[in-house]
Enzyme design. Structure first.
Site, PDB file in Angstrom:
ATOM      1  N   HIS A 126      -0.909  -6.072  -1.057  1.00 26.59           N
ATOM      2  CA  HIS A 126      -1.656  -5.384  -2.107  1.00 26.59           C
ATOM      3  C   HIS A 126      -0.689  -4.398  -2.778  1.00 26.59           C
ATOM      4  O   HIS A 126       0.234  -3.900  -2.132  1.00 26.59           O
ATOM      5  CB  HIS A 126      -2.805  -4.622  -1.434  1.00 26.59           C
ATOM      6  CG  HIS A 126      -3.778  -3.971  -2.350  1.00 26.59           C
ATOM      7  ND1 HIS A 126      -3.540  -2.742  -2.928  1.00 26.59           N
ATOM      8  CD2 HIS A 126      -5.002  -4.354  -2.771  1.00 26.59           C
ATOM      9  CE1 HIS A 126      -4.590  -2.406  -3.666  1.00 26.59           C
ATOM     10  NE2 HIS A 126      -5.484  -3.358  -3.588  1.00 26.59           N
ATOM     11  N   ASP A 203      -0.900  -2.121   6.791  1.00 25.03           N
ATOM     12  CA  ASP A 203      -2.066  -1.933   5.938  1.00 25.03           C
ATOM     13  C   ASP A 203      -3.247  -2.632   6.619  1.00 25.03           C
ATOM     14  O   ASP A 203      -3.310  -3.866   6.643  1.00 25.03           O
ATOM     15  CB  ASP A 203      -1.736  -2.536   4.568  1.00 25.03           C
ATOM     16  CG  ASP A 203      -2.956  -2.653   3.661  1.00 25.03           C
ATOM     17  OD1 ASP A 203      -4.083  -2.373   4.123  1.00 25.03           O
ATOM     18  OD2 ASP A 203      -2.767  -3.040   2.496  1.00 25.03           O
ATOM     19  N   LYS A 229     -14.535   0.155   2.710  1.00 28.14           N
ATOM     20  CA  LYS A 229     -14.518  -1.295   2.952  1.00 28.14           C
ATOM     21  C   LYS A 229     -15.190  -1.639   4.276  1.00 28.14           C
ATOM     22  O   LYS A 229     -15.194  -2.785   4.706  1.00 28.14           O
ATOM     23  CB  LYS A 229     -13.083  -1.819   2.944  1.00 28.14           C
ATOM     24  CG  LYS A 229     -12.437  -1.746   1.559  1.00 28.14           C
ATOM     25  CD  LYS A 229     -11.051  -2.315   1.592  1.00 28.14           C
ATOM     26  CE  LYS A 229     -10.261  -1.948   0.368  1.00 28.14           C
ATOM     27  NZ  LYS A 229     -10.616  -2.725  -0.825  1.00 28.14           N
ATOM     28  N   CYS A 369      -4.997  -7.099  -7.290  1.00 29.06           N
ATOM     29  CA  CYS A 369      -3.914  -6.135  -7.015  1.00 29.06           C
ATOM     30  C   CYS A 369      -2.838  -6.776  -6.152  1.00 29.06           C
ATOM     31  O   CYS A 369      -2.299  -6.138  -5.229  1.00 29.06           O
ATOM     32  CB  CYS A 369      -4.438  -4.868  -6.345  1.00 29.06           C
ATOM     33  SG  CYS A 369      -5.668  -4.017  -7.314  1.00 29.06           S
TER      34      CYS A 369
HETATM   35  N1  PMP Z   1      -4.707  -2.942   0.962  1.00 28.40           N
HETATM   36  C1  PMP Z   1      -5.529  -3.989   0.887  1.00 28.40           C
HETATM   37  C2  PMP Z   1      -5.171  -5.233   1.631  1.00 28.40           C
HETATM   38  C3  PMP Z   1      -6.677  -3.907   0.119  1.00 28.40           C
HETATM   39  O1  PMP Z   1      -7.496  -4.957   0.028  1.00 28.40           O
HETATM   40  C4  PMP Z   1      -6.961  -2.702  -0.570  1.00 28.40           C
HETATM   41  C5  PMP Z   1      -8.209  -2.552  -1.422  1.00 28.40           C
HETATM   42  N2  PMP Z   1      -8.424  -3.590  -2.312  1.00 28.40           N
HETATM   43  C6  PMP Z   1      -6.080  -1.641  -0.434  1.00 28.40           C
HETATM   44  C7  PMP Z   1      -4.971  -1.790   0.336  1.00 28.40           C
HETATM   45  C8  PMP Z   1      -6.300  -0.329  -1.135  1.00 28.40           C
HETATM   46  O2  PMP Z   1      -7.389   0.321  -0.586  1.00 28.40           O
HETATM   47  P1  PMP Z   1      -7.991   1.623  -1.296  1.00 28.40           P
HETATM   48  O3  PMP Z   1      -8.255   1.238  -2.727  1.00 28.40           O
HETATM   49  O4  PMP Z   1      -9.240   1.899  -0.533  1.00 28.40           O
HETATM   50  O5  PMP Z   1      -6.981   2.700  -1.190  1.00 28.40           O
END
Ligand code: PMP
Length: 412
Positions: A126, A203, A229, A369
């Protein structure tokens, strides 16, 4: 309805007020859980209870409200830490996974990464586990390289080992991909990285909500995830770090409560984790996060995982027979988390998502993303259906029905 003894979906659904609403006159079928999850009444109640009964700042005031708020905030820290087999003292409340990686970038990276050092990330990350390292590499004069992927959507271990031979300073990777669903072997990668002398940051944004995670057996130096999440509120998450590292690192932000003493020309720092929690923290968010962890603990993470594997198997059976349906990531559902990214013939993902929305079905479409991954897959966008504890076979049926409707409109 789900014929599974793992989770009583009917009962779970009753706990989520939003699932009673209709979208375009249809039952809401919420399949965008990898983006954010819905909140059970117990989490909503925990927030309302804090604001209506004991709203106060934490770690400052000796009055009753202040003490109750502090106790609830620290209790949530203990719950979240225990949920993943970590210690409360190693658990820093942050805004979410993104703030966690940025905290490590500034507080660890600016201190320890030197000119010419190698930082390793992977092509399935991401952006929140890529862009901070690009910025760090730029500010420190370091080099950023990426672990490649196999055609099946797993990390190419040969590529990782090649990069480890170059003695990287940092290895950053996801426990689960938010697009491919791939579950990476964190323990093995962390062992190899440590032997190569690297610090690791994992992550966990897509793993902790969906799998039982025991950080004590994984060996990561830093591990991050987001409350929203996993049934919790937005704006709260954690960075869990090895205590020694957290103690040696510089602070992230300066301000109230992160200090021990302030002099005219310098300051000394509070103990970890408070050293990294400057200013007024997200008390309500942390309390709601604790309530979310309680809810998931009552369900049992083994059962959550089993439930999602059954949904994945059912979804593969239901969707893969559609002409033009193409799913990404490992085919073996045991190797992936509860989501499916896919394309459908040449229907643009945004068009498909719009047609599904008319049917009350919420999915994500776009690059998720993960633009480096999109380039590897040679697509600009995909659809993504992601499951959670309140989803059931009838949600997958609604998804299939919506895709068929799009197929009829676009003459697939
Ligand atoms: N890493 C992964 C694998 C994600 O899916 C996401 C959220 N889409 C994030 C990081 C970022 O998380 P946050 O927007 O809650 O900071």
């Amino acid at each position: 309805m789900l014929k599974s003894e793992t989770i009583d979906v009917e009962a779970v659904r009753r706990d989520f007020p939003i699932l009673k609403r209709k979208v375009h006159g249809k039952r809401l079928v919420y399949l965008d859980n990898a983006a954010t999850t819905q909140k059970p009444q117990s989490v909503i109640d925990a927030l309302v209870d804090y604001y209506s009964r004991y709203n106060s700042n934490v770690h400052r005031s000796v009055h009753t409200l202040g003490e109750e708020a502090t106790e609830a905030y620290e209790d949530s820290r203990r719950k979240v830490a225990k949920f993943v087999g970590a210690q409360a003292k190693e658990t820093v409340f942050v805004r979410g996974t993104t703030e966690a990686t940025n905290l490590v970038r500034f507080a660890w990276g600016e201190k320890y990464v030197k000119k010419g050092d190698l930082i390793v990330a992977t092509l399935m990350e991401h952006h929140s586990n890529i862009v901070p390292w690009q910025l760090l590499a730029k500010s420190r004069g370091a080099v950023l390289k990426y672990v490649g992927l196999t055609p099946d959507g797993e990390l190419d271990m040969g590529s990782l080992e090649g990069l480890l031979r170059e003695s990287p300073r940092l290895v950053a990777f996801a426990h689960c991909s938010n697009v491919l669903g791939t579950i990476n072997d964190v323990a093995t990668i962390c062992t190899k990285a440590r032997s190569a002398g690297a610090t690791t940051i994992v992550d966990g944004a897509q793993s902790v909500p969906h799998l039982p995670v025991d950080l004590a057996s994984l060996g990561a130096d830093f591990y991050a995830f987001s409350g929203h999440k996993m049934l919790g509120p937005t704006g709260i998450g954690v960075l869990i770090g090895k205590k020694r590292l957290l103690e040696e690192m510089d602070p992230f932000e300066g301000g109230g409560e992160m200090i021990r003493e302030v002099f005219e020309d310098h300051s000394t720092w509070n103990d970890v984790p408070h050293k990294f929690e400057a200013g007024t923290v997200n008390v309500a968010g942390a309390i709601g996060f604790g309530a979310a962890v309680d809810y998931l603990s009552r369900l049992g993470m083994d059962k959550v995982r089993e439930h999602e594997v059954r949904l994945l198997d059912y979804a593969y059976d239901a969707l893969s027979s559609l002409k033009g349906f193409h799913a990404y990531g490992p085919e073996d559902t045991k190797k992936r988390s509860g989501l499916i990214a896919f394309n459908y013939a040449d229907v643009h993902p945004h068009d498909l998502a719009t047609i599904l929305d008319e049917e009350g079905v919420a999915i994500r479409s776009g690059h998720h993303c993960a633009q480096l991954l999109m380039r590897c897959l040679d697509v600009s966008a995909t659809n993504r259906a992601s499951f959670y504890v309140y989803n059931s076979y009838d949600d997958v049926d609604a998804l299939r029905h919506g895709i068929e409707k799009a197929g009829a409109i676009f003459k697939v």
